[in-house]
Design a protein around this motif. Structure first.
Motif, PDB file in Angstrom:
ATOM      1  N   ARG A   1     -13.839   4.593  13.679  1.00  0.00           N
ATOM      2  CA  ARG A   1     -12.647   4.764  12.859  1.00  0.00           C
ATOM      3  C   ARG A   1     -12.584   3.679  11.795  1.00  0.00           C
ATOM      4  O   ARG A   1     -12.777   2.508  12.087  1.00  0.00           O
ATOM      5  CB  ARG A   1     -11.410   4.706  13.729  1.00  0.00           C
ATOM      6  CG  ARG A   1     -11.339   5.869  14.688  1.00  0.00           C
ATOM      7  CD  ARG A   1     -10.136   5.816  15.578  1.00  0.00           C
ATOM      8  NE  ARG A   1      -8.943   5.409  14.851  1.00  0.00           N
ATOM      9  CZ  ARG A   1      -7.849   4.955  15.430  1.00  0.00           C
ATOM     10  NH1 ARG A   1      -7.800   4.824  16.734  1.00  0.00           N
ATOM     11  NH2 ARG A   1      -6.797   4.616  14.723  1.00  0.00           N
ATOM     12  N   GLN A   2     -12.299   4.085  10.577  1.00  0.00           N
ATOM     13  CA  GLN A   2     -12.104   3.146   9.491  1.00  0.00           C
ATOM     14  C   GLN A   2     -10.611   3.051   9.202  1.00  0.00           C
ATOM     15  O   GLN A   2      -9.918   4.065   9.232  1.00  0.00           O
ATOM     16  CB  GLN A   2     -12.797   3.626   8.218  1.00  0.00           C
ATOM     17  CG  GLN A   2     -14.280   3.515   8.231  1.00  0.00           C
ATOM     18  CD  GLN A   2     -14.858   3.926   6.882  1.00  0.00           C
ATOM     19  OE1 GLN A   2     -14.181   4.504   6.058  1.00  0.00           O
ATOM     20  NE2 GLN A   2     -16.114   3.632   6.693  1.00  0.00           N
ATOM     21  N   PRO A   3     -10.128   1.872   8.887  1.00  0.00           N
ATOM     22  CA  PRO A   3      -8.718   1.775   8.496  1.00  0.00           C
ATOM     23  C   PRO A   3      -8.492   2.509   7.179  1.00  0.00           C
ATOM     24  O   PRO A   3      -9.372   2.544   6.314  1.00  0.00           O
ATOM     25  CB  PRO A   3      -8.480   0.279   8.341  1.00  0.00           C
ATOM     26  CG  PRO A   3      -9.814  -0.348   8.281  1.00  0.00           C
ATOM     27  CD  PRO A   3     -10.801   0.596   8.883  1.00  0.00           C
ATOM     28  N   LYS A   4      -7.339   3.135   7.050  1.00  0.00           N
ATOM     29  CA  LYS A   4      -6.989   3.857   5.828  1.00  0.00           C
ATOM     30  C   LYS A   4      -6.109   2.983   4.954  1.00  0.00           C
ATOM     31  O   LYS A   4      -5.284   2.215   5.441  1.00  0.00           O
ATOM     32  CB  LYS A   4      -6.250   5.158   6.159  1.00  0.00           C
ATOM     33  CG  LYS A   4      -7.057   6.125   6.987  1.00  0.00           C
ATOM     34  CD  LYS A   4      -8.214   6.665   6.203  1.00  0.00           C
ATOM     35  CE  LYS A   4      -8.991   7.654   7.040  1.00  0.00           C
ATOM     36  NZ  LYS A   4     -10.267   7.966   6.516  1.00  0.00           N
ATOM     37  N   CYS A   5      -6.275   3.129   3.673  1.00  0.00           N
ATOM     38  CA  CYS A   5      -5.509   2.374   2.693  1.00  0.00           C
ATOM     39  C   CYS A   5      -4.053   2.848   2.693  1.00  0.00           C
ATOM     40  O   CYS A   5      -3.789   4.052   2.653  1.00  0.00           O
ATOM     41  CB  CYS A   5      -6.146   2.577   1.316  1.00  0.00           C
ATOM     42  SG  CYS A   5      -5.414   1.603   0.018  1.00  0.00           S
ATOM     43  N   SER A   6      -3.114   1.909   2.716  1.00  0.00           N
ATOM     44  CA  SER A   6      -1.694   2.266   2.661  1.00  0.00           C
ATOM     45  C   SER A   6      -1.350   2.803   1.275  1.00  0.00           C
ATOM     46  O   SER A   6      -2.053   2.539   0.290  1.00  0.00           O
ATOM     47  CB  SER A   6      -0.830   1.053   2.982  1.00  0.00           C
ATOM     48  OG  SER A   6      -0.907   0.110   1.925  1.00  0.00           O
ATOM     49  N   LEU A   7      -0.268   3.543   1.189  1.00  0.00           N
ATOM     50  CA  LEU A   7       0.150   4.120  -0.095  1.00  0.00           C
ATOM     51  C   LEU A   7       0.468   3.032  -1.122  1.00  0.00           C
ATOM     52  O   LEU A   7       0.159   3.182  -2.308  1.00  0.00           O
ATOM     53  CB  LEU A   7       1.354   5.031   0.098  1.00  0.00           C
ATOM     54  CG  LEU A   7       1.090   6.318   0.863  1.00  0.00           C
ATOM     55  CD1 LEU A   7       2.380   7.100   1.060  1.00  0.00           C
ATOM     56  CD2 LEU A   7       0.075   7.173   0.132  1.00  0.00           C
ATOM     57  N   GLU A   8       1.067   1.936  -0.667  1.00  0.00           N
ATOM     58  CA  GLU A   8       1.398   0.833  -1.568  1.00  0.00           C
ATOM     59  C   GLU A   8       0.133   0.223  -2.178  1.00  0.00           C
ATOM     60  O   GLU A   8       0.052   0.007  -3.391  1.00  0.00           O
ATOM     61  CB  GLU A   8       2.173  -0.234  -0.806  1.00  0.00           C
ATOM     62  CG  GLU A   8       2.544  -1.438  -1.635  1.00  0.00           C
ATOM     63  CD  GLU A   8       3.214  -2.530  -0.821  1.00  0.00           C
ATOM     64  OE1 GLU A   8       3.995  -3.279  -1.422  1.00  0.00           O
ATOM     65  OE2 GLU A   8       2.954  -2.644   0.393  1.00  0.00           O
ATOM     66  N   LYS A   9      -0.866  -0.015  -1.337  1.00  0.00           N
ATOM     67  CA  LYS A   9      -2.118  -0.603  -1.836  1.00  0.00           C
ATOM     68  C   LYS A   9      -2.908   0.408  -2.669  1.00  0.00           C
ATOM     69  O   LYS A   9      -3.535   0.036  -3.651  1.00  0.00           O
ATOM     70  CB  LYS A   9      -2.949  -1.134  -0.674  1.00  0.00           C
ATOM     71  CG  LYS A   9      -2.322  -2.377  -0.053  1.00  0.00           C
ATOM     72  CD  LYS A   9      -3.172  -2.983   1.013  1.00  0.00           C
ATOM     73  CE  LYS A   9      -2.509  -4.258   1.547  1.00  0.00           C
ATOM     74  NZ  LYS A   9      -3.356  -4.959   2.498  1.00  0.00           N
ATOM     75  N   GLU A  10      -2.844   1.681  -2.287  1.00  0.00           N
ATOM     76  CA  GLU A  10      -3.523   2.707  -3.077  1.00  0.00           C
ATOM     77  C   GLU A  10      -2.935   2.765  -4.486  1.00  0.00           C
ATOM     78  O   GLU A  10      -3.672   2.849  -5.465  1.00  0.00           O
ATOM     79  CB  GLU A  10      -3.392   4.070  -2.403  1.00  0.00           C
ATOM     80  CG  GLU A  10      -4.086   5.176  -3.178  1.00  0.00           C
ATOM     81  CD  GLU A  10      -3.992   6.533  -2.512  1.00  0.00           C
ATOM     82  OE1 GLU A  10      -4.144   7.532  -3.238  1.00  0.00           O
ATOM     83  OE2 GLU A  10      -3.766   6.598  -1.299  1.00  0.00           O
ATOM     84  N   LYS A  11      -1.622   2.699  -4.586  1.00  0.00           N
ATOM     85  CA  LYS A  11      -0.969   2.714  -5.900  1.00  0.00           C
ATOM     86  C   LYS A  11      -1.379   1.496  -6.720  1.00  0.00           C
ATOM     87  O   LYS A  11      -1.657   1.608  -7.916  1.00  0.00           O
ATOM     88  CB  LYS A  11       0.545   2.749  -5.724  1.00  0.00           C
ATOM     89  CG  LYS A  11       1.295   2.823  -7.020  1.00  0.00           C
ATOM     90  CD  LYS A  11       2.790   2.874  -6.804  1.00  0.00           C
ATOM     91  CE  LYS A  11       3.503   2.886  -8.150  1.00  0.00           C
ATOM     92  NZ  LYS A  11       4.948   2.822  -7.996  1.00  0.00           N
TER      93      LYS A  11
END
Length: 82
Positions: A59-69
């Protein structure tokens, strides 16, 4: 020469430049993994990954919406996406 006459190589920012921009202007620390995930989402695939995991169920950690933005804004700043 206008700003729109950039070559492809000139319009690419390094991962470190993107990290520095996000930290300075958004106050967030982002990883190279998160940058790669956002770049892939927008179709910026630089090369095939040859360092693949041996197990399929990692499993890879997913980027949060805040960091993606924040990363998306950095990519726009460096004119890698519109």
């Amino acid at each position: 020469m206008s700003e729109m006459d950039l070559t492809v190589a000139e319009s690419r920012a390094t991962y470190e430049e993107i990290k520095d921009y996000v930290l300075e202007y958004m106050g967030l620390k982002v990883s190279s993994l998160y940058i790669a995930q956002v770049k892939q989402k927008y179709g910026i695939i630089e090369r095939e990954n040859y360092n693949l995991p041996k197990s399929d169920n990692l499993r890879q950690p997913k980027c949060s919406l805040e960091k993606e933005k924040a990363i998306r804004e950095a990519l726009k700043h460096f004119r890698m996406i519109w």
